[in-house]
Design an enzyme around this catalytic site. Structure first.
Site, PDB file in Angstrom:
ATOM      1  N   ILE A  40       1.130  -1.084  -0.600  1.00 35.93           N
ATOM      2  CA  ILE A  40      -0.228  -0.304  -0.127  1.00 35.93           C
ATOM      3  C   ILE A  40       1.245   1.901  -0.466  1.00 35.93           C
ATOM      4  O   ILE A  40       0.117   2.117   0.122  1.00 35.93           O
ATOM      5  CB  ILE A  40      -0.902  -0.198   1.304  1.00 35.93           C
ATOM      6  CG1 ILE A  40      -0.187  -0.048   2.585  1.00 35.93           C
ATOM      7  CG2 ILE A  40      -2.184  -1.187   0.948  1.00 35.93           C
ATOM      8  CD1 ILE A  40      -1.026  -0.111   3.714  1.00 35.93           C
ATOM      9  N   GLY A  41       2.590   0.799  -0.092  1.00 29.81           N
ATOM     10  CA  GLY A  41       3.044   2.221   0.140  1.00 29.81           C
ATOM     11  C   GLY A  41       4.285   2.436   0.273  1.00 29.81           C
ATOM     12  O   GLY A  41       4.729   0.666   0.191  1.00 29.81           O
ATOM     13  N   TRP A  42       5.656   2.165  -0.678  1.00 36.66           N
ATOM     14  CA  TRP A  42       6.416   1.942  -0.473  1.00 36.66           C
ATOM     15  C   TRP A  42       7.280   3.500   0.124  1.00 36.66           C
ATOM     16  O   TRP A  42       7.362   4.493  -0.826  1.00 36.66           O
ATOM     17  CB  TRP A  42       7.313   0.802  -1.306  1.00 36.66           C
ATOM     18  CG  TRP A  42       7.482   1.286  -2.242  1.00 36.66           C
ATOM     19  CD1 TRP A  42       7.684   2.081  -3.404  1.00 36.66           C
ATOM     20  CD2 TRP A  42       6.025   1.135  -3.515  1.00 36.66           C
ATOM     21  NE1 TRP A  42       6.749   2.013  -4.722  1.00 36.66           N
ATOM     22  CE2 TRP A  42       6.675   1.846  -4.956  1.00 36.66           C
ATOM     23  CE3 TRP A  42       5.079   0.282  -2.651  1.00 36.66           C
ATOM     24  CZ2 TRP A  42       4.923   1.229  -5.831  1.00 36.66           C
ATOM     25  CZ3 TRP A  42       4.143  -0.437  -4.356  1.00 36.66           C
ATOM     26  CH2 TRP A  42       4.188   0.117  -5.448  1.00 36.66           C
TER      27      TRP A  42
ATOM     28  N   GLY B  95      12.166   4.605   0.600  1.00 36.80           N
ATOM     29  CA  GLY B  95      13.564   4.706   0.497  1.00 36.80           C
ATOM     30  C   GLY B  95      13.993   3.616   1.038  1.00 36.80           C
ATOM     31  O   GLY B  95      14.634   2.655   0.535  1.00 36.80           O
TER      32      GLY B  95
ATOM     33  N   CYS C 256      11.689   1.118   2.959  1.00 34.73           N
ATOM     34  CA  CYS C 256      10.457   0.413   3.528  1.00 34.73           C
ATOM     35  C   CYS C 256       9.735  -0.116   2.283  1.00 34.73           C
ATOM     36  O   CYS C 256       9.156   0.599   1.139  1.00 34.73           O
ATOM     37  CB  CYS C 256       9.840   0.634   4.615  1.00 34.73           C
ATOM     38  SG  CYS C 256       8.512   2.750   4.235  1.00 34.73           S
ATOM     39  N   GLU C 257       8.212  -1.034   3.119  1.00 35.64           N
ATOM     40  CA  GLU C 257       7.348  -1.802   2.313  1.00 35.64           C
ATOM     41  C   GLU C 257       6.303  -1.589   3.236  1.00 35.64           C
ATOM     42  O   GLU C 257       6.415  -1.981   4.229  1.00 35.64           O
ATOM     43  CB  GLU C 257       7.561  -2.788   1.555  1.00 35.64           C
ATOM     44  CG  GLU C 257       6.399  -3.027   0.635  1.00 35.64           C
ATOM     45  CD  GLU C 257       7.153  -4.524   0.091  1.00 35.64           C
ATOM     46  OE1 GLU C 257       6.409  -4.876  -1.027  1.00 35.64           O
ATOM     47  OE2 GLU C 257       7.856  -5.533   1.216  1.00 35.64           O
TER      48      GLU C 257
ATOM     49  N   LYS D 199       5.170  -1.278   8.307  1.00 38.22           N
ATOM     50  CA  LYS D 199       6.288  -0.673   7.696  1.00 38.22           C
ATOM     51  C   LYS D 199       7.153  -1.771   7.999  1.00 38.22           C
ATOM     52  O   LYS D 199       7.653  -1.630   9.296  1.00 38.22           O
ATOM     53  CB  LYS D 199       5.945   0.465   8.224  1.00 38.22           C
ATOM     54  CG  LYS D 199       7.331   0.981   7.057  1.00 38.22           C
ATOM     55  CD  LYS D 199       7.439   2.838   8.124  1.00 38.22           C
ATOM     56  CE  LYS D 199       9.060   3.374   7.753  1.00 38.22           C
ATOM     57  NZ  LYS D 199       8.576   4.510   7.615  1.00 38.22           N
TER      58      LYS D 199
ATOM     59  N   ASP E 188      11.748  16.314   7.307  1.00 38.69           N
ATOM     60  CA  ASP E 188      11.329  15.761   6.173  1.00 38.69           C
ATOM     61  C   ASP E 188       9.967  16.033   6.005  1.00 38.69           C
ATOM     62  O   ASP E 188       8.856  14.978   5.322  1.00 38.69           O
ATOM     63  CB  ASP E 188      11.512  14.021   6.171  1.00 38.69           C
ATOM     64  CG  ASP E 188      11.600  13.813   4.444  1.00 38.69           C
ATOM     65  OD1 ASP E 188      12.080  15.092   3.680  1.00 38.69           O
ATOM     66  OD2 ASP E 188      11.901  12.407   4.470  1.00 38.69           O
TER      67      ASP E 188
HETATM   68  N1  LIG Z   1       0.687   3.625   8.324  1.00 35.04           N
HETATM   69  C1  LIG Z   1       1.225   3.687   7.100  1.00 35.04           C
HETATM   70  N2  LIG Z   1      -1.155   3.487   6.486  1.00 35.04           N
HETATM   71  C2  LIG Z   1      -1.063   3.614   5.263  1.00 35.04           C
HETATM   72  N3  LIG Z   1      -0.001   4.235   4.223  1.00 35.04           N
HETATM   73  C3  LIG Z   1       1.197   4.425   5.073  1.00 35.04           C
HETATM   74  C4  LIG Z   1       1.422   4.542   6.432  1.00 35.04           C
HETATM   75  N4  LIG Z   1       2.936   4.348   6.175  1.00 35.04           N
HETATM   76  C5  LIG Z   1       3.299   4.720   4.893  1.00 35.04           C
HETATM   77  N5  LIG Z   1       2.190   4.496   4.399  1.00 35.04           N
HETATM   78  C6  LIG Z   1       2.630   4.615   2.838  1.00 35.04           C
HETATM   79  O1  LIG Z   1       4.016   4.599   2.699  1.00 35.04           O
HETATM   80  C7  LIG Z   1       4.752   5.654   1.530  1.00 35.04           C
HETATM   81  C8  LIG Z   1       5.640   5.234   2.584  1.00 35.04           C
HETATM   82  O2  LIG Z   1       6.361   5.513   3.802  1.00 35.04           O
HETATM   83  P1  LIG Z   1       7.914   6.032   5.038  1.00 35.04           P
HETATM   84  O3  LIG Z   1       7.634   7.589   3.961  1.00 35.04           O
HETATM   85  O4  LIG Z   1       7.330   5.574   6.347  1.00 35.04           O
HETATM   86  O5  LIG Z   1       8.616   5.323   4.110  1.00 35.04           O
HETATM   87  P2  LIG Z   1      10.198   5.545   4.315  1.00 35.04           P
HETATM   88  O6  LIG Z   1      11.191   4.482   3.737  1.00 35.04           O
HETATM   89  O7  LIG Z   1      10.465   6.190   5.289  1.00 35.04           O
HETATM   90  O8  LIG Z   1       9.982   6.777   3.192  1.00 35.04           O
HETATM   91  P3  LIG Z   1      10.969   7.653   2.618  1.00 35.04           P
HETATM   92  O9  LIG Z   1      11.319   7.326   1.401  1.00 35.04           O
HETATM   93  O10 LIG Z   1      10.358   9.050   2.526  1.00 35.04           O
HETATM   94  O11 LIG Z   1      12.415   8.097   3.720  1.00 35.04           O
HETATM   95  C9  LIG Z   1       3.814   6.802   2.199  1.00 35.04           C
HETATM   96  O12 LIG Z   1       4.563   8.077   2.219  1.00 35.04           O
HETATM   97  C10 LIG Z   1       2.567   6.071   2.872  1.00 35.04           C
HETATM   98  O13 LIG Z   1       1.643   6.408   1.056  1.00 35.04           O
END
Ligand SMILES: Nc1ncnc2c1ncn2[C@@H]1O[C@H](COP(=O)(O)OP(=O)(O)OP(=O)(O)O)[C@@H](O)[C@H]1O
Length: 635
Positions: A194-196, A198, A200-201, A218, A321
C-alpha cells in the site's frame, strides 16, 4: 492529473504545472560528505530536472525517487557537540554522550561502525552496476522483494539469522511482551503493497483475533552497505521517536516494533505495526480535482499538519522531512504526520527540554521542501563552504510547512529547489525583497501582521487573502534568521482564525484503535518456542525486567546486549505462577484478554464539518483501499 508522458514538457525551472513531479523531486537529500558512493550508483544527470521529468511521473513512487540521507550511519550518537550533522563522519560519538555514561566496549564498536558509510539504495541492493537509472520502470513502480530471497550473494541485503529481538534496542518503557508479528497479526489477503519509501514497504496486516482490525505494517529494509547493527539502530531510533510522539491526534500512531518472518509476502526483518492511513496528502494534491477544493479546506489541512509539527517540536523532536508524502489521512479525514526516519531530538540533552538546541549540518530533507541553508550543503552546487553554516533543524520544518501551504493553494510546487540555481527560487527571492522594499518594510519584523503579498505576486495570487499569503511567505522565508518559528505561526492571528474540522484537544490514545496482543512467542536457546498467554495480570509492564535499566538515549547510543545475555521476558500471573509453556509451535490462545484491546470510542473529534475524505473520494473515485503510490503508478 497530468499524464506522465507530458510532464517533461510541462515542468520547467520557473513553474511547475503539475505536482506530479513533486514526488520525484521530493527525494531525500544526501549528505554531501557521503555522496561519493551514491554518485557512482545513483548519479543523476546534470539536466536531471528537465530531461528526467517525463520519467519522473512514470516512476513517481517514493522508492524510485527518494535518496535517503546518510546521516543514519550513526543515528543514535547523541553527543554534547553542538552539531548534529547529517553526515556520519560528523556524528562519530568520539565525545561522551550527553547522559554522561562513560565509554564502554560498546562505544568502541559504535565508533567503528560510524566510520562506515551508508549510501541509500531504494532497492536495498548494492551491486556495482546499480543506479537509479538502471532500475527498470516496472521495478520502480512495484519493487519486487522476491530477489531478496537469494541469500547467497553478499550484496543482497537480508538480515542475518537470528533476527535480533527488538526489545534489546528499546527503552524499558517501550519493550513489548510480544515481538513476533505472526503471534498476533496476519498479512491481509489482498497481498498488496500500500506504500513504499526509500527503505520500507508498507502492507496491510490484520489482527489474528479480530479480523476487521486492520493495521499498516511498515516492513523495514536494509539500505546499501548498512550493517545489521546500523540497521537495528536506525530502525529502533525511528521507532522510539514515532512511539514517543504517538497518541497525538495529528501523529500517525506507531504501536509495535516486531520481527517479521519470511513469507510469500515479504522477507524476514523488522517492521512497525502502525495505524493504517487511507492515503497520503501527496496523493490528494496530485489529483486534478484538488484544484476545486475550497481554500478553507486547504487551510484546515495546513493547520492540522502545523499542529503535528508543533507537537513534535514541543516534544523536543524535529521531523526534518516535512512534505505531503509524509502526511497521512486517517479514515476519518484527519491529517497525521508520519515517517520519522530522519527525525531527531534537537536538544543537546533530549531528556532536558531546557537544554540548548543542537544545530544541524549537511543535507537533510527533500529538495522542494528543504530551505536554502540546507541546499548550501549540496556539493554538486559548489557553494562557498562559508555558506555552509550549522542550522536549527526546527527551521527546516517551518520552511517545509510554508512550501506545503504554497503547494496546497497553488496546486503546484512553487519551485524545484530552494537554491540560486533554480530560477523559480531566484524569482521568489526577488519578489520577497521587492515586496518588503516597496509594500511593507517591516514584513519580516516579529509581530507584523499587515497583509502579505497580493495578486500582483505570482506565488501569492491564489491565496485570496493577504494574511494567508503572509503566513506562507513568512514560513518560507529564505532567510533563516527572520523565518517564522512554529511559535510565531501559532501566534499569527490569521493562523489562529483558521477553522479546522478536527479538535486537536482530543487525545488520540482514546480514539485510536490499538492492536490486540494475546500471544507471545520466544525462541529459547534450544530452539523451542515459548508461548505465553497474556492475562490481565500479564498486561502490566514487567517488574523484574532482565534488561538493565537504560535511558532512551543510553539505548540509542549503545550496541545491543550480547545475543546470549537477556533471557526472554518472564511473565507471571497474580499468584506468581509462570505463564510460559513449552511447545514446538505456538498454541492458539483463548480470546479472553488483551493488552491493548481498548475499544475505539465514539466519533472522530469533529468540531466543524469539512469534506477532506469526500473530496478525496470524489477526486480519486472509490479507492479507499488503494494506496497513494498505487494511485500514482496507475495514472
Ligand atoms: N501507516 C500507514 N498507512 C498507510 N500508508 C502508509 C503508512 N505509512 C506509510 N504509508 C505509505 O507508504 C509511504 C512510505 O512510507 P514512509 O514515508 O514512512 O517510508 P520511508 O521509507 O521512510 O519513505 P522515504 O523514502 O520518504 O524515507 C508513505 O508515503 C505512505 O504513502
Amino acid at each position: 492529473m497530468t499524464a506522465p508522458s507530458n510532464q517533461s514538457k510541462k515542468i520547467s525551472q520557473q513553474s511547475i504545472s503539475s505536482v506530479s513531479a513533486l514526488k520525484f523531486f521530493g527525494k531525500k537529500l544526501l549528505s554531501s560528505k557521503h555522496e561519493t558512493k551514491l554518485k557512482k550508483k545513483a548519479s543523476l544527470p546534470a539536466d536531471f530536472h528537465s530531461a528526467s521529468a517525463a520519467k519522473s511521473g512514470a516512476s513517481s513512487s517514493k522508492s524510485s525517487s527518494s535518496l535517503k540521507i546518510s546521516h543514519l550511519s550513526n543515528p543514535f550518537a547523541h553527543t554534547t557537540a553542538s552539531t548534529c550533522s547529517s553526515s556520519g563522519a560528523a556524528r562519530i560519538p568520539s565525545t561522551p554522550r550527553a547522559n554522561g555514561h562513560s565509554s564502554t566496549p560498546r562505544n568502541v564498536s559504535i565508533t567503528k561502525l560510524s566510520n562506515e558509510r551508508i549510501v541509500y539504495n531504494p532497492y536495498g541492493v548494492s551491486t556495482a552496476g546499480t543506479s537509479l537509472s538502471s532500475v527498470s520502470t516496472s521495478a520502480k513502480k512495484n519493487p519486487d522483494l522476491g530477489f531478496y530471497l537469494h541469500d547467497g550473494d553478499s550484496n543482497i541485503r537480508m538480515l542475518p539469522i537470528p533476527i535480533v529481538d527488538p526489545n534489546e534496542y528499546l527503552p524499558d518503557a517501550m519493550k513489548e511482551i510480544s515481538v513476533q508479528m505472526s503471534d498476533n497479526f496476519v498479512f491481509d489477503d489482498e497481498n498488496k503493497t500500500i506504500g513504499w519509501g526509500g527503505s520500507c514497504e508498507v502492507r496491510k496486516v490484520r489482527s489474528k483475533f479480530r479480523k476487521k482490525d486492520v493495521f499498516a505494517l511498515k516492513k523495514l529494509n536494509m539500505i546499501y552497505d548498512e550493517t545489521p547493527e546500523k540497521f537495528y539502530k536506525r530502525c529502533s531510533k525511528e521507532f522510539i521517536i514515532a512511539k514517543q510522539l504517538s497518541g497525538h491526534v495529528h501523529i500517525t500512531n506507531t504501536f509495535l516494533l516486531v520481527k517479521v518472518p519470511t513469507t510469500v509476502y515479504t522477507t524476514r526483518g523488522w517492521g512497525f505495526v502502525m495505524e493504517l492511513g487511507l492515503r497520503d496528502l501527496f496523493a490528494m494534491i496530485q489529483r486534478s480535482g484538488w484544484r476545486n477544493v475550497a481554500l478553507a479546506e486547504k487551510f484546515c489541512i495546513f493547520k492540522q499538519v502545523a499542529r503535528g509539527v508543533k507537537f513534535c517540536h514541543d516534544q523536543g523532536i524535529a521531523h526534518r522531512d516535512i512534505k505531503p508524502e509524509n502526511v497521512l489521512l486517517s479514515p476519518d479525514g484527519v491529517c497525521k504526520l508520519t515517517d520519522f526516519g530522519i527525525s531527531d531530538w534537537y536538544h543537546k540533552d533530549p531528556h532536558d527540554l531546557t537544554s540548548p538546541v543542537k544545530q544541524c549540518a549537511g543535507m537533510i530533507g527533500s529538495p522542494p521542501y528543504a530551505p536554502p541553508e540546507v541546499m548550501y550543503y549540496d556539493s554538486k552546487k559548489h557553494y562557498d563552504p562559508q555558506l555552509q553554516q550549522p542550522y536549527d533543524p526546527r527551521a527546516l520544518d517551518c520552511y517545509g510547512l510554508g512550501i506545503i501551504l504554497m503547494t496546497l493553494v497553488n496546486n503546484t510546487l512553487p519551485f524545484m529547489e530552494s537554491c540560486s540555481f533554480d530560477s523559480g527560487f531566484r524569482d521568489y527571492c526577488s519578489a520577497y525583497e521587492n515586496f518588503e522594499r516597496v509594500h511593507n518594510r517591516s514584513f519580516r519584523n516579529r509581530g507584523n501582521y499587515r497583509p502579505g503579498p497580493g495578486t500582483e505576486y505570482h506565488l501569492a495570487r491564489n491565496f485570496q487573502s493577504g494574511h494567508a499569503a503572509r503566513v506562507a511567505w513568512r514560513l518560507a522565508d529564505p532567510a533563516i534568521v527572520t523565518r517564522y518559528t512554529i511559535l510565531d505561526l501559532f501566534e499569527d492571528p490569521w493562523f489562529q482564525g483558521v477553522e479546522t474540522c478536527v479538535d486537536d484537544a482530543v487525545d488520540d490514545r482514546v480514539t485510536c484503535k490499538k492492536p490486540i496482543i494475546k500471544t507471545t512467542t520466544y525462541e529459547n536457546p534450544r530452539g523451542f518456542h515459548i508461548a505465553a498467554t497474556t492475562t490481565a495480570a500479564a498486561t502490566a509492564k514487567p517488574t523484574s525486567n532482565p534488561f538493565p535499566i537504560r535511558s532512551m538515549v543510553d539505548i540509542a547510543g549503545s550496541s545491543p546486549a550480547p545475543a546470549t545475555a537477556p533471557p526472554p521476558l518472564a511473565r507471571s500471573n497474580n499468584s506468581g505462577e509462570a505463564l510460559f509453556t513449552l511447545c514446538e509451535t505456538p498454541p492458539r490462545l483463548p480470546d479472553k484478554h488483551t493488552l491493548h484491546g481498548k475499544r475505539r470510542t465514539a466519533s472522530p473529534h469533529r468540531t466543524l464539518v469539512h469534506h477532506h475524505l469526500n473530496i478525496t473520494d470524489s477526486v480519486v473515485g472509490n479507492s479507499s483501499s488503494i494506496a497513494p503510490s498505487q494511485l500514482l503508478a496507475s495514472t
